[in-house]
Design an enzyme around this catalytic site. Structure first.
Site, PDB file in Angstrom:
ATOM      1  CE  LYS A  58      23.155 -14.183 -33.785  1.00 53.79           C
ATOM      2  NZ  LYS A  58      22.298 -13.118 -33.478  1.00 53.79           N
ATOM      3  CB  SER A 103      23.583 -16.815 -40.916  1.00 56.02           C
ATOM      4  OG  SER A 103      22.668 -17.792 -40.691  1.00 56.02           O
TER       5      SER A 103
END
Length: 316
Positions: free
Chosen positions: A49, A300
């Site tokens: 992110k 992720s």
């Protein structure tokens, strides 16, 4: 349209802050397949992110930065925005669901952000963030439905193809769709031969429904151990990109995700949160045909706290 030029520019900007994470072989996980793990769980702040958050802030005007930024997140976008805002020296307010893992909330505060807890899921936090944003006239940083954020996440596609030009399939987790949209758009514009597959939790499958119905679908609720991809309303920017560039979107159960988390820990020594383990779950449970192919699973994030880990152990 999300252009390659935009993604390459994001890569240039991110060189000063984001790590180029390793692509490691994991042949023991799936015999008969050349399986690789893209270890964004080892990224700055513990997830991908930071790529989108930092690139978005880099494109704001001086006036916009001076007003500060506001974001909402279950945890990973929160940390990415807080870290990026700290690097730029601007104030940040992050709204997180009350159910967000304590470790993620504390880590976000540790980067200097003001954390506000509101609601029981991402969508509740989003409504509160919009309310604060209107009151304070700050700049809202959407976690996935933003062209600059998507471009930042798309830089992962450049890294994967750079490290493994012979990749056949790249498998990507999806919640709101920013990561999947960015990676798919990047890879397909460079090498259309490579398949890009999205993975969602069965209890939060709005993008899977949207993809297979060729429409835009929101769900009324979400229920999954994978808090990082627990999104009811995907992006109206991300969904069309996914429909254009992705080859398929599959779903996995919480039990399958939990087993993948434990296998990654035991066999690969990788600490991966449930959302990040979803691609591996899809491979292990045969949701994607990977036999004899070069396959990349994008891990992720690695921000998992003891409460979630306890639930994973119980289920897995």
């Amino acid at each position: 349209m999300l252009t390659l030029d935009k993604i390459y520019h994001a890569k240039f900007v991110l060189k000063q802050v984001a790590r180029k994470t390793d692509l490691i072989a994991a042949t023991r996980l799936c015999p008969g397949t050349d399986l690789y793990l893209k270890t964004e769980n080892l990224q700055v702040t513990g997830s991908f992110k930071v790529r989108g958050a930092y690139y978005k802030i880099s494109q704001l005007s001086a006036e916009e930065r001076a007003k500060g930024v506001i974001a909402c997140s279950a945890g990973n976008h929160a940390q990415g925005v807080a870290y990026a805002a700290h690097r730029f020296g601007i104030p940040a307010t992050i709204v997180m669901p009350k159910t967000a893992p304590i470790a993620k909330a504390k880590a976000t505060e540790g980067y200097g952000a003001n954390v506000v807890l509101a609601g029981d899921c991402y969508d509740d936090a989003y409504a509160k963030a919009c309310e604060i944003c209107e009151q304070e006239h700050a700049t809202f940083l959407h976690p996935y439905n933003d062209p600059e954020v998507i471009a930042g996440q798309g830089t992962l596609g450049l890294e994967i193809l750079g490290d493994l030009p012979t990749a056949d399939i790249v498998i990507v987790p999806a919640g709101g769709g920013g990561l999947l949209a960015g990676v798919a758009a990047c890879i397909k514009q460079i090498n259309p031969r490579v398949q890009v597959i999205g993975v969602q939790a069965e209890g939060a499958d709005a993008i899977a429904q949207s993809f297979h119905s060729h429409s835009y679908v929101q769900t009324d609720s979400v229920a999954t151990i994978a808090d990082g991809i627990a999104v009811k309303a995907p992006g109206d920017i991300t969904v069309p990109l996914i429909q254009k560039y992705a080859d398929d979107v599959v779903t996995v159960s919480d039990l399958e995700i939990s087993e993948a988390v434990l296998l990654l820990m035991e066999r690969c020594k990788q600490i991966v949160e449930p959302s990040g383990a979803a691609p591996v779950a899809a491979v292990l449970k045969g949701k994607v045909d990977v036999k004899g192919k070069n396959v990349v699973c994008l891990l992720s994030g690695g921000n998992i706290d003891v409460n979630i880990l306890s639930r994973v152990i119980t289920r897995g």
